[in-house]
Design a protein around this motif. Structure first.
Motif, mmCIF file in Angstrom:
data_model
loop_
_atom_site.group_PDB
_atom_site.id
_atom_site.type_symbol
_atom_site.label_atom_id
_atom_site.label_comp_id
_atom_site.label_asym_id
_atom_site.label_seq_id
_atom_site.Cartn_x
_atom_site.Cartn_y
_atom_site.Cartn_z
ATOM 1 N N LEU A 15 -55.274 -1.739 -11.565
ATOM 2 C CA LEU A 15 -54.148 -2.085 -12.430
ATOM 3 C C LEU A 15 -53.470 -0.878 -13.059
ATOM 4 O O LEU A 15 -52.434 -1.006 -13.707
ATOM 5 C CB LEU A 15 -54.600 -3.063 -13.520
ATOM 6 N N VAL A 58 -46.089 -7.191 -9.789
ATOM 7 C CA VAL A 58 -47.318 -7.658 -9.140
ATOM 8 C C VAL A 58 -48.479 -7.681 -10.120
ATOM 9 O O VAL A 58 -49.376 -8.520 -10.042
ATOM 10 C CB VAL A 58 -47.639 -6.798 -7.897
ATOM 11 N N MET A 59 -48.478 -6.763 -11.104
ATOM 12 C CA MET A 59 -49.520 -6.811 -12.131
ATOM 13 C C MET A 59 -49.389 -8.065 -12.979
ATOM 14 O O MET A 59 -50.368 -8.569 -13.527
ATOM 15 C CB MET A 59 -49.439 -5.565 -13.018
ATOM 16 N N GLY A 79 -48.768 -10.873 -11.752
ATOM 17 C CA GLY A 79 -49.190 -12.009 -10.939
ATOM 18 C C GLY A 79 -48.217 -12.421 -9.862
ATOM 19 O O GLY A 79 -48.464 -13.387 -9.145
ATOM 20 N N CYS A 107 -46.025 -12.231 -6.284
ATOM 21 C CA CYS A 107 -46.104 -11.755 -4.904
ATOM 22 C C CYS A 107 -44.666 -11.499 -4.439
ATOM 23 O O CYS A 107 -43.781 -12.290 -4.729
ATOM 24 C CB CYS A 107 -46.778 -12.779 -3.997
ATOM 25 N N PRO A 129 -51.356 -9.807 -5.935
ATOM 26 C CA PRO A 129 -52.580 -9.550 -6.702
ATOM 27 C C PRO A 129 -53.792 -10.165 -6.012
ATOM 28 O O PRO A 129 -53.714 -11.225 -5.407
ATOM 29 C CB PRO A 129 -52.294 -10.252 -8.046
ATOM 30 N N PRO A 183 -59.520 -7.348 -11.179
ATOM 31 C CA PRO A 183 -58.160 -7.511 -10.656
ATOM 32 C C PRO A 183 -57.707 -6.256 -9.921
ATOM 33 O O PRO A 183 -58.029 -5.133 -10.313
ATOM 34 C CB PRO A 183 -57.325 -7.757 -11.920
ATOM 35 N N ILE A 201 -54.533 -4.838 -6.676
ATOM 36 C CA ILE A 201 -53.262 -5.093 -5.994
ATOM 37 C C ILE A 201 -53.420 -4.744 -4.522
ATOM 38 O O ILE A 201 -53.887 -3.653 -4.174
ATOM 39 C CB ILE A 201 -52.122 -4.261 -6.609
#
Length: 873
Positions: free
Chosen positions: A184, A231-232, A234, A236, A259, A267, A269
């Motif tokens: 992240l 993207v962090m 959530g 796409c 993610p 978490p 990516i």
């Protein structure tokens, strides 16, 4: 005595220590000990036998002394095969037993030692073994007890998970696209070989580095930070942009990011970089090529459109703009949808050829213009390719063939239509019926359709007396009236002379055919006027129905022809079905329709009332339900006549009568002291869409004297969704007067939930079909819970219909449904019985603000009924 001596030992295996044997000690003490020992042994034996894990007792040398039933299942072996055998024979590795026994001898107890056994047929059994040493009172080892827990499936699952992780790692390594996994903080956790090749880095130099510092150009830093933030959060996404290699050169890439969670459930990516430089170069080359050919295309007389393989417009010429209306500026780089729905199949066929790299020519089809006009065209197409030989786009040339097609249609019309009436002719009739038969067989359709043969009665006399010109005028007049009697989906033909045929499609009941036949007869019996003369005619109609009367053309035609002659033999101006059963049903339905038209005037209609109660079984109101006291059939339920009322329009005056009667009766009960009662009245779709509906309801309320808030109008989802804006307006006007509304049979209709929040609804009535199976169907339970929760969130009430048991009532109450009705409380009853119910229940509990108390199941003796799912006024 150590209780271990009691564990699973049978017969002579159970021995008392020496010091407790009878040597003159107090016999009473010895007897007590033996009794306690026996009780302990029996209790342990029960635990031993019922243990879900395999339990085995062995001698020091491994010979099996005792075992429980689970041991037989563990080894998949019979009792005789296990009894007396040596446990060592079942070890997959015989050497595993010695160290296990050594540990047990030292410690007395070993927990969860992993051991692999071999069962029947060589099947490996992974297990965790808990071993216990069995000691004599003197200290010597009597044997061992082992508990075997089967973990075979667990081991297999672990192996499978390990294989999956390994497989995923391999997929990343061999992937043709560059792949990176980031934390992240945008730092690299893992990359594959293709990433190293594409961006010219080694794996060691990338791990732990921030991705934006490795490959994001300076002028795209802001874009890179924005994408990372998305993207962090959530999201796409897939974007096309540029990234920088180690040597500073830029490469066109498509980035796909989403993610994920790492193996440690942290978490991360997941990013895929796809090199699209070749495609970008091809696009640039295509644009250059476009310039070279633009002069030729601009001068072309026929419309030309150039598109890429995603059907996005690259170019269209002035002729295209002239014919279809679109210009290049408004269409470039986006698809243009100008294909009519029914012309999609042939379009998909030549697009498939295009994607395979093949050209085509002379495909005749249709296209829309920008203004919506349909143009007949002949389309040709050619593919162009990228530098690697893959299809990269295609060119369509469209020739306007409207004039040629118009002439073809005129010729075809002459060939397949009757010149006098303009109706399809005999050839068209046989083609149509053949197509219907093939379609029905191919689709395995359960929808019926009917064939009607019509022959004018005494038409020859008209020709003989008044001449053929008058006869022709009559035939054209008949054709016109026949068209007016049919739907757009039906087909009308003239076979020749005074013979007509009709094909009625999408039928539900035989009565649909009978109704059309009667409508035709009524239309043709009206007088015709030609040249100052008044003519009268009638028709005889024969009817055959698919599939009842055949699956072949000749069979259906012959059946309809026979039925038509049967109608003529009866004096004409009649219709006949090929089967008597159909005839009987149609006549019965017609009699029912005729009787219904008189029922209101002859006071045959009556209202029954069914209580609506709260969670304390107190009557809050009642639903008014229509019944028909037929002079011959007795009490008829709505399922047998409501549809006829709706189709004939009788429902409108009957609905007004129901509303007037229910309001007047409720006001009478108010005057008797039951002033808190409300009445629920069902509305049909036909009533709701009447232009004067609102005025009618207001007039009835005013005339009856019933407070508007004591009237609840029930509508179905399907009735309000037909014309939602008009319904909303009418409902709001009545709501402003105090009238409330509820959605009946909720959950069975097709209305959008977005409409539900817009309608001025006070109550949702959960359909009885969910309640009846709620105690056995988890799905119905979840639907009920969802409807109740939704109603609560919308700040409206939920009412459950069809409650028949205490269990159903308790379930509904537990989830917040406080209003119910059903046979559990009371059946629908006439006015006097409902009055008695109110008075009787008033005596059992004092009246209160929330209604009159009702005892559960204290209902009058009225037979249960199945209500039609249609609205019952």
């Amino acid at each position: 005595m150590n209780l271990v001596h009691l564990q699973g030992l049978k017969g002579n295996a159970f021995r008392l220590p020496w010091k407790y044997r009878m040597t003159g000690q107090n016999r009473t003490e010895s007897k007590t000990f033996h009794q306690n020992a026996r009780v302990a042994q029996d209790r342990y034996r029960i635990l031993f036998d019922r243990s879900p894990d395999a339990v085995i007792v062995t001698a020091p040398d491994g010979r099996i002394i005792d075992f429980n039933p689970a041991a037989l299942e563990f080894f998949c072996i019979s009792r005789s095969e296990l009894q007396g055998s040596n446990i060592t024979a079942f070890y997959a590795n015989v050497a595993d037993r010695a160290p296990l026994i050594s540990r047990v001898d030292k410690t007395g107890l070993v927990h969860n030692a992993p051991v692999i056994f071999v069962g029947q047929g060589g099947q490996l059994k992974h297990s965790l073994v808990t071993g216990m040493r069995l000691d004599e009172p003197g200290g010597s080892i009597y044997g061992y007890q082992c508990v075997l827990r089967d973990i075979t499936q667990h081991r297999r699952a672990e192996k499978k998970l390990h294989s999956q992780k390994s497989y995923a790692e391999q997929l990343i390594d061999i992937a043709p696209e560059a792949i990176a996994i980031l934390d992240l903080d945008d730092r690299v956790i893992r990359i594959n070989e293709e990433f190293c090749r594409l961006f010219q880095y080694t794996e060691e130099s990338c791990i732990g580095q921030r991705m934006d510092e490795l490959i994001v150009p300076e002028h795209l830093k802001a874009e890179g930070l924005s994408l990372s933030a998305r993207v962090m959060g959530g999201a796409c996404f897939e974007v096309e942009t540029r990234r920088m290699r180690k040597d500073g050169t830029l490469v066109d890439v498509s980035i796909l990011a989403k993610p994920i969670a790492t193996e440690k459930d942290e978490p991360a990516i997941y990013v895929i970089y796809r090199d699209i430089s070749a495609r970008k170069q091809a696009q640039e080359a295509l644009e250059k090529s476009e310039e070279r050919h633009r002069t030729v295309l601009e001068a072309a007389p026929d419309p030309v459109i150039v598109r890429d393989m995603a059907e996005r417009v690259i170019y269209l010429n002035p002729a295209f703009t002239r014919v279809f209306g679109w210009n290049l500026d408004e269409c470039k780089h986006r698809p243009i949808d100008f294909v009519p729905q029914k012309n999609q199949p042939e379009t998909q066929q030549f697009l498939a050829q295009i994607h395979q790299g093949a050209s085509f020519s002379g495909v005749e089809t249709r296209r829309f213009t920008k203004s919506g006009q349909v143009v007949d065209v002949s389309i040709s197409g050619a593919v162009f390719f990228d530098t690697e030989g893959n299809p990269d786009g295609y060119v369509n040339t469209l020739q306007d063939i409207s004039e040629r097609r118009k002439k073809d249609e005129e010729l075809r019309h002459v060939a397949y239509h009757d010149i006098l009436t303009g109706l399809p002719n005999r050839k068209s009739f046989y083609m149509c019926i053949d197509d219907l038969l093939q379609h029905s067989s191919r689709r395995d359709s359960d929808r019926a359709w009917a064939l009607m043969f019509l022959d004018l009665d005494k038409f020859k006399q008209v020709n003989d007396a008044l001449g053929h010109d008058t006869g022709d005028q009559l035939l054209k007049g008949v054709a016109k009236r026949l068209k007016e009697c049919l739907r757009e989906t039906d087909h009308l033909f003239r076979l020749g002379g005074d013979e007509f045929t009709v094909i009625l499609t999408n039928l539900n009941l035989d009565i649909d055919v009978a109704r059309v036949a009667r409508k035709i007869q009524q239309a043709l019996t009206r007088s015709f006027r030609f040249n100052g003369q008044e003519l009268f005619t009638s028709t005889s109609i024969g009817i055959s129905v698919f599939p009842n009367d055949g699956w072949e053309v000749e069979g259906l035609v012959k059946s309809a022809d026979m039925a038509m002659y049967a109608a003529k033999e009866n004096g004409g101006n009649d219709y006949r079905f090929f089967t008597e059963e159909m005839n009987r049903k149609a006549l019965h339905r017609m009699r029912m329709e005729s009787s219904l038209r008189k029922a209101l005037d002859q006071n045959e209609l009556v209202l029954y009332y069914q209580p609506l109660v709260n969670k304390a079984n107190r009557i809050m109101g009642m639903e008014a339900l229509l019944r028909w006291n037929h002079p011959e059939l007795g009490l008829v339920l709505p399922a047998d006549f409501i549809r006829i009322m709706e189709e004939t329009g009788i429902i409108v005056p009957v609905g007004q009568w129901v509303l007037q009667t229910a309001c007047t009766q409720t006001k009478c009960w108010h005057d008797m002291g039951f002033s808190e009662l409300f009445v629920a009245v069902n509305l049909s779709a036909r009533q709701l869409h009447e232009p004067d509906f609102v005025e009618t309801v207001i007039d009835i309320i005013r005339e009856s004297g019933l407070p508007p808030e004591c009237l609840k109008l029930e509508v179905t989802e399907s009735s309000v969704i037909q014309n939602p804006e008009a319904c909303i307006s009418k409902m709001r006007m009545l709501r402003a007067q105090g009238v409330t509304f509820s959605i009946d049979d909720f959950g069975t209709g097709y209305s959008s939930l977005s409409y539900l929040k817009r309608f001025p609804i006070d109550t949702l009535k959960i359909d009885r079909s969910f309640i009846s199976d709620a105690m056995t169907s988890k799905g119905d339970q979840e639907i009920i819970k969802t409807i109740i929760a939704m109603a609560r969130n919308l700040n409206i009430d939920a009412v459950a219909e069809g409650v028949e048991t205490q269990e159903q009532k308790d379930f509904l109450a537990s989830y917040g449904c406080n209003s119910m009705q059903g046979f559990f409380f009371a059946h629908p009853v006439p006015v006097e019985q409902f009055k008695d119910l109110l008075q009787r229940q008033e005596r059992t509990a004092p009246p209160g603000k929330d209604g009159i108390a009702v005892k559960s199941q204290a209902a009058p003796a009225v037979q249960p009924e199945k209500r039609s799912r249609r609205t019952t006024p």
